[in-house]
Write an enzyme that holds these catalytic residues in place. Structure first.
Site, PDB file in Angstrom:
ATOM      1  N   ASP A  95     -58.447 -53.493  -0.571  1.00 59.90           N
ATOM      2  CA  ASP A  95     -58.047 -52.351  -1.392  1.00 59.90           C
ATOM      3  C   ASP A  95     -56.822 -51.705  -0.740  1.00 59.90           C
ATOM      4  OD1 ASP A  95     -58.017 -50.451  -3.361  1.00 59.90           O
ATOM      5  OD2 ASP A  95     -59.962 -49.558  -2.877  1.00 59.90           O
ATOM      6  N   GLU A  96     -56.071 -50.928  -1.485  1.00 54.60           N
ATOM      7  CA  GLU A  96     -54.885 -50.229  -0.960  1.00 54.60           C
ATOM      8  C   GLU A  96     -53.955 -51.211  -0.247  1.00 54.60           C
ATOM      9  OE1 GLU A  96     -54.587 -47.110  -1.735  1.00 54.60           O
ATOM     10  OE2 GLU A  96     -56.601 -46.262  -1.909  1.00 54.60           O
ATOM     11  N   GLN A 122     -47.994 -45.850  -4.408  1.00 54.31           N
ATOM     12  CA  GLN A 122     -48.843 -45.092  -3.497  1.00 54.31           C
ATOM     13  C   GLN A 122     -48.708 -45.561  -2.061  1.00 54.31           C
ATOM     14  OE1 GLN A 122     -52.817 -43.779  -4.979  1.00 54.31           O
ATOM     15  NE2 GLN A 122     -52.446 -45.279  -6.580  1.00 54.31           N
ATOM     16  N   ARG A 140     -54.968 -37.357  -7.564  1.00 51.88           N
ATOM     17  CA  ARG A 140     -56.364 -37.193  -7.143  1.00 51.88           C
ATOM     18  C   ARG A 140     -57.119 -36.309  -8.126  1.00 51.88           C
ATOM     19  NH1 ARG A 140     -56.718 -41.310  -5.450  1.00 51.88           N
ATOM     20  NH2 ARG A 140     -54.586 -41.483  -6.160  1.00 51.88           N
ATOM     21  N   LYS A 156     -58.711 -49.786 -10.117  1.00 52.96           N
ATOM     22  CA  LYS A 156     -58.554 -50.881  -9.156  1.00 52.96           C
ATOM     23  C   LYS A 156     -59.758 -50.981  -8.226  1.00 52.96           C
ATOM     24  CE  LYS A 156     -54.735 -49.265  -7.439  1.00 52.96           C
ATOM     25  NZ  LYS A 156     -54.590 -48.101  -8.338  1.00 52.96           N
ATOM     26  N   THR A 157     -60.129 -49.845  -7.663  1.00 47.51           N
ATOM     27  CA  THR A 157     -61.245 -49.863  -6.723  1.00 47.51           C
ATOM     28  C   THR A 157     -62.531 -50.220  -7.452  1.00 47.51           C
ATOM     29  OG1 THR A 157     -60.128 -48.212  -5.378  1.00 47.51           O
ATOM     30  CG2 THR A 157     -62.474 -48.500  -4.989  1.00 47.51           C
TER      31      THR A 157
END
Ligand code: ATP
Ligand code: MG
Length: 734
Positions: free
Chosen positions: A220-221, A251, A614, A35-36
């Site tokens: 983002d996020e 998330q 992560r 995504k990022t």
């Protein structure tokens, strides 16, 4: 111009997203699916192929670290710096706007930001000044009331009370707090966002200007935006319909701070022409890590639902280590990281994640002892604060005249007429002759090297330190702290600093005195390693090294290859080849406060999902059977989250495999076995006993022998404690 490199290596869905024609998009996809990366490449794509000026792009992400990484990735893709581009966090961007338009925002030009500590202190004072009972109206609760309403965009005038005392009283506090902030030119974190939003609402021309300027918005996020953040970006987007948001409902970890997963649905309603893009391939982690994450998160209900897959192999098993206590846990982690490094890997590829900031200190100590550089992200600790550092520097200089860093820090702090030139001269004399700055200063004073006036100023400083040192002989640690704070002029100096900050600094200096008062060097578990012939360390030195550890003063600089330490919350969006999730104990993680509420528990589970995802190659889970944290000792069960990971993916590491040198002769894993005799006594594990002070409890563990023998007892009312058998007034019960 060939821009195909911006699409190289992307999968179909990613390419579609990056090269999409203008319009609004929602990318909803799991961790590590790119995504990022899509968001970053989109920005580069816009600039390269659509001639969008970097100046017209606004990109928002969640942490400063993530923002910095995004910027550097974009610069790498473009092959040029992009200074004019606004990439930052919601808070960072709001702050920038308020500074630029302070008048429109109805703020003084030099408004100050207050952090959550400052805020709490101010609210405490307000509660007092309103003559409310602090027990009935705790400041923390009032702060919660204020912030949560601000996060919803609500000022006191927008909040209705239905005649109930709770709302009415909190509204009074909120109002008084607002007035105090306005009077003092202070802005808290929630206020920054609210003001930035009101800036749009109250200044149509200004809004129009920014709507025209920012042709492209990217977030983002997105799952962690709260109401006011969403409203801010929604208004800024206007009806341009040119906004890309990426997120993952699994998330969402800031519900406790007002984040709304519902914003994802809201987005689709607010931008009806928006297109949804899904990414399903995970590129970050091994199959095993991914399966663990998927297994865990399926325990949550009400997910938007998505499954991630990878074409990477399974990779290594996940390691689970049951530590005896938090010190053993830290040692284990350090040993693993040492191995990792010996195998030719960088320290910075390793991350140690924890639920609570308070866990970091023991880890820090272990890294220091092993001389492994580490870096902590986020959170300023008490001993890190400016005024505390200054006071400690004086104390260090009193203890060690050759502490040059401390010398430099305080020679003219507070100002005492010693100019930069003088300091420069002292420094070069010290360097040239390989002596300390203290010695150099003494030499200069005895010479004719400077003007009499300059020498005199230095002499006064030297005398001050000597005089305070004489004081140490008559005074204990507390007395010395008091002397330092007063005689150095620090207290007076900060008293002159206006407003909330000055007040806070004074209170912190007071707190330093109480820190000294309660300072009680713990009988360190490492004592068995200490050289018996070593000089006894003075209380002052012990206190100073304690403070230095706490402050992370020995933290490496950002460019040094160092282990990355942070809370799970601040790890969002990042990735590391080697990850440790530490403190996996029920009560710590999931956090105590969340275990009774299903909604909160699910959020903790998402946090664990964030942690697991992560990891790229290797993942370690650790927990401690007993843990001393925040001053008390707890005895916890393994986190339920560990048990929610499919067990075939997890391999339990046994103590004997990993300890290269005997850590301590403990009944290392015995606490698991609730039977058996306690060597050399007539006690048994699992036996009930009565202690004259702590009441009744159960013996759960023991270590050491003879005079050193200690047992661990879980008391019914007092929690878990270790007791010296030789001294404990115990009575076996059954
Ligand atoms: P998170 O939800 O944790 O924020 P994300 O969806 O933003 O994750 P990224 O950080 O963008 O994921 O990507 C994860 C990793 O996968 C990065 O190292 C990225 O460079 C890599 N990656 C992404 N897409 C591809 C691809 N098509 N081919 C190879 N690697 C990729
Ligand atoms: Mg990301």
């Amino acid at each position: 111009m060939d821009v195909s490199y911006l699409l190289d290596g992307l999968n179909d869905a990613q390419r579609t997203a990056v090269s999409a024609p203008s319009g609004s998009y929602l990318i909803l996809a799991g961790a590590g699916s790119g995504k990022t990366r899509v968001l970053t490449n989109s920005i580069a794509w816009l600039i390269k192929t659509e001639n969008v000026s970097p100046y017209s792009v606004l990109a928002v992400t969640f942490t400063n670290k993530a923002a910095a990484e995004m910027r550097s990735r974009i610069e790498l893709l473009l092959g040029m710096p992009v200074r004019g581009m606004w990439v930052g966090t919601f808070h960072g961007i709001a702050h920038r706007l308020l500074r630029a338009h302070w008048k429109d925002a109805n703020l003084p030009q030099n408004f100050q930001i207050i952090d959550s500590d400052d805020q709490l202190r101010l609210v405490k004072r307000i509660i007092k000044s309103l003559e409310l009972d602090e027990k009935k109206w705790p400041a923390r609760q009032a702060v919660g009331f204020i912030n949560s309403h601000k996060d919803e965009g609500l000022r006191p005038k927008n909040i209705e009370d239905y005649g109930d005392l709770y709302t009415k009283t909190h509204l009074d506090i909120y109002r008084a707090y607002e007035e105090a902030c306005q009077r003092g030119g202070m802005v808290d974190f929630a206020e920054m966002l609210l003001r930035a939003h009101e800036l749009w609402l109250n200044n149509p021309l200004l809004l129009k200007h920014y709507q025209e300027r920012f042709s492209h918005l990217l977030v983002d996020e997105f799952q962690d935006t709260n109401s006011i953040q969403y409203a801010w970006i929604r208004v800024l987007a206007g009806d341009k319909d040119n906004i890309l948001v990426v997120g993952d409902d699994d998330q969402s970890i800031y519900g406790w701070r007002g984040a709304k997963i519902e914003n994802i649905q809201k987005f689709s309603t607010d931008f009806p022409n928006s297109e949804m893009i899904r990414l399903e391939q995970n590129y970050r982690s091994t199959g095993t890590i991914l399966k663990a994450a998927n297994g865990l998160i399926t325990q949550n209900v009400g997910r938007l639902g998505k499954e991630l897959w990878t074409d990477k192999g399974d990779g290594d098993s996940i390691n689970l280590y049951a530590a005896f206590n938090e010190i053993d846990e830290a040692r284990y982690i350090v040993a693993r990281i040492k191995d990792w490094n010996t195998q030719g890997n960088n320290f910075k590829e390793a991350a140690v994640l924890y639920r609570s900031n308070a866990q970091s200190r023991v880890l820090e100590e272990a890294f220091l002892r092993a001389q492994i550089p580490y870096r902590i992200y986020g959170g300023q600790r008490f001993f890190d604060r400016l005024e505390i550092r200054n006071a400690l520097a004086y104390m260090r200089l009193i203890s060690h005249r050759d502490a040059d860093a401390s010398f430099e820090r305080v020679i003219n702090m507070p100002t005492r007429g010693i100019g930069d030139k003088s300091v420069q001269m002292i420094r070069s004399l010290a360097r040239g002759n390989d002596i300390s700055m203290w010695q150099a200063a003494r030499n200069i004073v005895a010479s004719t090297a400077m003007t009499a006036r300059a020498r005199n100023a230095i002499q006064i400083f030297l005398d001050l330190i000597e005089a305070m040192d004489d004081g140490t002989k008559e005074n204990d640690l507390v007395g010395l702290c008091e002397i330092v704070i007063k005689q150095t002029g620090l207290k007076e100096y900060y008293a002159k600093e206006k407003g909330e900050k000055g007040q806070a600094r004074l209170e912190n200096l007071e707190e330093l005195i109480s820190a000294a008062r309660t300072f009680d060097p713990e009988p360190d578990f490492s004592a068995d390693e200490a050289d018996e012939k070593a000089e006894p360390i003075t209380a002052l030195d012990e206190f100073l090294s304690h403070a230095a550890l706490e402050a992370g003063e020995s933290q490496s600089d950002p460019n040094q290859d160092s282990v990355q330490m942070m809370t799970l919350h601040s790890a969002k969006g990042l990735e590391f080849p080697l990850v440790f999730l530490s403190g996996l104990e029920d009560g710590l993680f999931p956090h105590q406060m969340s275990t009774e509420e299903p909604g909160r528990l699910e959020e903790e589970r998402r946090l664990c999902y964030v942690g697991i995802t992560r990891a790229m190659k290797e993942l370690y889970l650790t927990y401690a059977e007993t843990r001393r944290i925040n001053g008390s000792e707890t005895y916890n069960r393994i986190s339920r989250f560990v048990n929610e990971i499919p067990s075939e993916l997890v391999q339990e590491v046994r103590m004997s495999n990993i300890v290269t040198k005997p850590v301590r002769q403990v009944g290392a894993r015995r606490s698991k076995v609730l039977s058996g005799d306690v060597d050399g006594t007539d006690l048994k594990l699992g036996q009930r006993i009565k202690h004259s002070k702590f009441g009744e409890g159960v013996v759960v563990n023991y270590e050491g022998q003879g005079k050193q023998a200690r047992i661990q007892v879980n008391f019914d009312d007092e929690g878990s404690k270790w007791l010296m058998l030789a001294y404990a007034p115990l009575l076996p019960l059954d």
